[in-house]
Design an enzyme around this catalytic site. Structure first.
Site, mmCIF file in Angstrom:
data_model
loop_
_atom_site.group_PDB
_atom_site.id
_atom_site.type_symbol
_atom_site.label_atom_id
_atom_site.label_comp_id
_atom_site.label_asym_id
_atom_site.label_seq_id
_atom_site.Cartn_x
_atom_site.Cartn_y
_atom_site.Cartn_z
ATOM 1 N N LYS A 68 1.198 -0.929 -0.022
ATOM 2 C CA LYS A 68 -0.441 -0.590 0.117
ATOM 3 C C LYS A 68 0.993 1.158 -0.127
ATOM 4 O O LYS A 68 2.234 1.520 0.413
ATOM 5 C CB LYS A 68 -0.678 0.536 1.198
ATOM 6 N N ARG B 289 -10.280 -11.273 2.255
ATOM 7 C CA ARG B 289 -11.606 -12.496 1.166
ATOM 8 C C ARG B 289 -10.919 -13.499 0.779
ATOM 9 O O ARG B 289 -11.547 -14.623 1.998
ATOM 10 C CB ARG B 289 -11.684 -12.126 -0.399
HETATM 11 N N1 BES Z 1 -8.205 -3.083 3.922
HETATM 12 C C1 BES Z 1 -8.538 -3.026 2.986
HETATM 13 C C2 BES Z 1 -9.557 -2.601 2.761
HETATM 14 C C3 BES Z 1 -9.764 -0.840 3.364
HETATM 15 C C4 BES Z 1 -9.323 0.001 2.417
HETATM 16 C C5 BES Z 1 -10.241 -1.514 4.393
HETATM 17 C C6 BES Z 1 -9.686 1.575 3.101
HETATM 18 C C7 BES Z 1 -10.159 0.304 5.470
HETATM 19 C C8 BES Z 1 -10.426 1.389 4.254
HETATM 20 C C9 BES Z 1 -8.267 -4.557 2.089
HETATM 21 O O1 BES Z 1 -7.901 -5.659 1.894
HETATM 22 C C10 BES Z 1 -7.867 -3.877 0.814
HETATM 23 O O2 BES Z 1 -6.421 -3.223 0.255
HETATM 24 N N2 BES Z 1 -8.675 -4.387 -0.625
HETATM 25 C C11 BES Z 1 -8.141 -3.187 -1.617
HETATM 26 C C12 BES Z 1 -8.481 -4.696 -2.446
HETATM 27 C C13 BES Z 1 -8.769 -3.894 -3.929
HETATM 28 C C14 BES Z 1 -7.074 -5.058 -4.328
HETATM 29 C C15 BES Z 1 -8.840 -5.049 -5.301
HETATM 30 C C16 BES Z 1 -8.651 -2.309 -2.628
HETATM 31 O O3 BES Z 1 -9.679 -2.081 -1.345
HETATM 32 O O4 BES Z 1 -7.874 -1.337 -2.773
HETATM 33 ZN ZN ZN Z 2 -5.703 -5.689 1.552
#
Ligand code: BES
Ligand code: ZN
Ligand code: ZN
Length: 523
Positions: free
Chosen positions: A299, A373
Site C-alpha cells: 500500500k 477475502r
Molecule cells: N483492508 C483493505 C480495505 C480497506 C481500505 C479497509 C480502506 C479500510 C479502509 C483491503 O484488504 C484492501 O486492501 N482492499 C483492496 C482491494 C483491491 C486490491 C482489489 C482495496 O480496497 O483497494
Molecule cells: Zn488489503
C-alpha cells in the site's frame, strides 16, 4: 540474576504489553431523589422548549424561572445535540446548569435515548463537569417507559464517553467523567434494565480497545489469547487453531496471507450454546487482519497506519459473542475469526501465486492486498463444515471501494438470501448501524474467473470491486446456506464524532448482530 528479579522484570513486561484496557468507566447511579451533592445539573429540554422532569422543573421554580428565561431568551431550539451552560446560585452554592436539547421527545425510542445520552456526554465533556445529576423523572413523553429511557440514556452516555488514552505518559487536559446520578422514578427498575444492557457497553469498550491497539501490541497470537481469556469466563468454548493445525486441514488461502509476517496466524473458534438444546447455530465470521500493509502489493505510505483497524470485522464477532453470553441469550451462536498479519518479506506470497483453499478450490492471488477475502474463504468454509449453521454473516473491512460508494453512512450488505437481508437491514436501522444492500450475480461472478485456477482474488474489470470481493466470498458459501457479507470498511473507524462514538474505533456491528439475534433468532 536472582529468580525474584526475573519475576519482577517479567511482571513489568506483562504490565506494559499485556494490559489492553483503556480508562475506567464513570460510576452511574439511579436514584429517586437527588442524593449526592453534585453541583452540576443536566436539564433536558424538548424541541417545544419544555423542561423535562419534575425535579428539573422544581429547580426552575426555586430559581424563580431563571432556567426557563435562559431557554426562551436564547436562540436555543431544543434540538438534539444543542446545549447551553450557565451558573446559578442555589442555597448559597454555585451550581452548574447544563441545558441539553433532546429534540422531539415523542419520537424517542431506545436508540433515540442512547443518542440523548451521547448528547449529554458531549455537553458535560465540554464544560468538564465531573459529577453530574440528570433529571429524567416522569413526564418525558417517549416511546419508552421512564426506566427504559433512563437506562438507555446511561448506555448512550457511556458509549460516547469512550477514550483510548493509555499511551499518554504525561498528564493531558483530558476529561474524565466520574459520577453520574440519574434521577428517575422506579430507580430499581431502571437499574435492572441498565444491568441487562450494560454488556453492550462492556463489549464495545473491549473491542474499541482492541481495534485502537497498534499492531506492534496486538497481533494474532495475543489477540487469540485475549479472546480465550475474556470469553471462556462467560462460558464460551474457545478453540485456537495454530498454523500447524491449519496446515494439516489445508487452509492455504489463509496461511498464504500470513507468510510474509514474523507474527504467525491463528484461527479462533468461539462456541456459545444458549438455546438449551442441540440445534444448528447462527454463525458470525470475521476478518481479523491485525495489520494490512498490502503485502508485496504494498500500500502507499500515506494512511497505511489506519490498517491496524483491518481486524474490526473480527472485533464485531468477538464483541457479539461477548454480549450474547453475558446476557444469556437463548441461542446457539458460533464465531470464527481469521487472525493474520499481511506483510511483505522474502517469504511473502507474491502476485500470481496459486493457493489451494480449504474448500479444495484453487485461487490465483493476483493482488496480495486483496487478502481479507482469502482469510474469509477458509474461515467461512471451516465454519460451514464444522457447524452446519442456520445462517452465516461475515464482517470485514474488505474494500476501499465501499467507502467511495457509501462513505460513513451505511455499511455494504451483500447476500444470497432476501429474508436474512431484510432482518439485517431492520436490526441495523433499530440500533443506528444502517446497511445498504448491493447486487450480486452471474455477470459479476464471471469477472473473477481465473485463467490458471478456479478463481482469482481480484477482478480485472474496472468497476464494482466491492461486489466482486463479495462474489469471491460467495464462491466459498455452500449451496443452500443463507449468507450475508457486511463490508464495514467505512464504518469501523470514524474521523468525526458520531452520536454514540467519539473519533476512532466504533466497534460497528456488535449492536447490529446482537439486535439481529434478539429479534429473529432467539427462542
Ligand atoms: N483492508 C483493505 C480495505 C480497506 C481500505 C479497509 C480502506 C479500510 C479502509 C483491503 O484488504 C484492501 O486492501 N482492499 C483492496 C482491494 C483491491 C486490491 C482489489 C482495496 O480496497 O483497494
Ligand atoms: Zn488489503
Ligand atoms: Zn485488508
Amino acid at each position: 540474576m536472582k529468580k525474584k528479579e526475573i519475576y519482577f522484570i517479567l511482571s513489568l513486561v506483562n504490565f506494559n504489553f499485556g494490559n489492553i484496557e483503556s480508562s475506567i468507566m464513570a460510576q452511574i447511579k439511579f436514584t429517586e431523589i437527588a442524593e449526592s451533592n453534585n453541583n452540576s445539573f443536566v436539564i433536558l429540554v424538548n424541541k417545544h422548549l419544555k423542561i423535562e422532569g419534575e425535579k428539573a422543573r422544581e429547580l426552575d421554580r426555586k430559581l424563580n424561572g431563571a432556567i426557563s428565561n435562559i431557554i426562551n431568551k436564547n436562540s436555543f431550539k431544543g434540538e438534539i445535540g444543542e446545549f447551553i451552560t450557565t451558573y446559578v446560585n442555589l442555597d448559597n452554592n454555585w451550581n452548574y446548569i447544563i441545558i441539553v436539547g433532546i429534540g422531539e421527545d415523542s419520537e424517542i425510542d431506545a436508540l433515540g435515548a442512547n443518542k440523548v445520552g451521547g448528547a449529554i456526554y458531549k455537553a458535560i465533556e465540554k464544560v468538564k463537569a465531573e459529577k453530574v445529576s440528570i433529571a429524567i423523572d416522569a413526564t418525558i413523553n417517549m416511546k419508552l417507559s421512564e426506566a427504559e429511557c433512563a437506562a438507555n440514556i446511561a448506555l448512550g452516555l457511556l458509549l460516547k464517553s469512550y477514550k483510548f488514552d493509555k499511551y499518554f505518559t504525561k498528564k493531558t487536559d483530558k476529561f474524565d467523567l466520574k459520577d453520574v446520578e440519574i434521577i428517575v422514578h422506579k430507580s430499581k427498575e431502571a437499574q435492572d434494565i441498565f444491568t441487562e444492557i450494560l454488556p453492550i457497553y462492556e463489549a464495545t469498550k473491549f473491542i474499541r480497545d482492541l481495534i485502537s491497539e497498534p499492531s506492534n501490541r496486538l497481533y494474532p497470537k495475543n489477540y487469540a489469547e485475549i479472546c480465550d481469556e475474556k470469553l471462556s469466563k462467560l462460558g464460551i468454548k474457545v478453540t485456537i487453531l495454530q498454523p500447524k493445525d491449519m496446515e494439516k486441514l489445508g487452509m492455504e488461502a489463509l496461511l498464504g496471507v500470513g507468510k510474509g509476517s514474523r507474527n504467525e496466524p491463528r484461527l479462533v473458534v468461539m462456541e456459545y450454546n444458549g438455546a438449551g438444546r442441540d440445534e444448528p447455530p447462527v454463525a458470525f465470521v470475521g476478518k481479523g487482519v491485525t495489520f494490512d500493509s498490502g503485502g508485496i502489493s504494498l500500500k502507499p505510505a500515506l494512511g497505511m497506519d489506519a490498517m491496524k483497524y483491518d481486524m474490526s470485522g473480527s472485533g464485531a464477532v468477538v464483541g457479539t459473542l461477548y454480549v450474547l453470553a453475558s446476557r444469556k441469550a437463548k441461542v446457539n451462536a458460533v464465531g470464527v475469526i481469521g487472525l493474520v498479519e499481511n506483510m511483505p518479506d522474502g517469504n511473502a506470497q507474491k502476485p500470481g501465486d496459486v493457493v489451494k483453499s480449504l474448500s479444495g478450490q484453487t485461487i490465483e492471488v493476483l493482488n496480495t492486498d486483496a487478502e481479507g477475502r482469502l482469510v474469509l474463504a477458509d474461515a467461512i468454509w471451516y465454519c460451514q463444515e464444522k457447524f452446519n449453521p442456520k445462517i452465516v454473516v461475515d464482517l470485514a473491512t474488505l474494500t476501499g471501494a465501499i467507502v467511495v460508494a457509501l462513505a460513513d453512512v451505511y455499511a455494504g450488505l451483500f447476500s444470497n438470501d432476501d429474508k436474512l437481508s431484510e432482518q439485517l437491514v431492520s436490526a441495523g436501522k433499530k440500533v443506528g448501524e444502517p446497511l445498504w444492500r448491493f447486487p450480486l450475480g452471474k455477470e459479476y461472478d464471471k469477472m473473477i474467473d481465473s485463467k490458471v485456477a478456479d478463481v482469482q482474488n481480484i477482478s480485472n474489470a474496472k468497476g464494482g470491486s466491492s461486489i466482486t470481493a463479495a462474489q469471491f466470498i460467495g464462491r466459498f458459501v455452500k449451496e443452500g446456506c443463507a449468507w450475508a457479507h457486511l463490508d464495514i470498511a467505512g464504518m469501523a473507524w470514524t474521523e468525526k464524532d458520531k452520536p454514540l462514538a467519539p473519533v476512532g474505533a466504533t466497534a460497528f456491528g456488535i449492536r447490529l448482530l446482537n439486535q439481529l439475534v434478539s429479534d429473529f433468532y432467539e427462542k
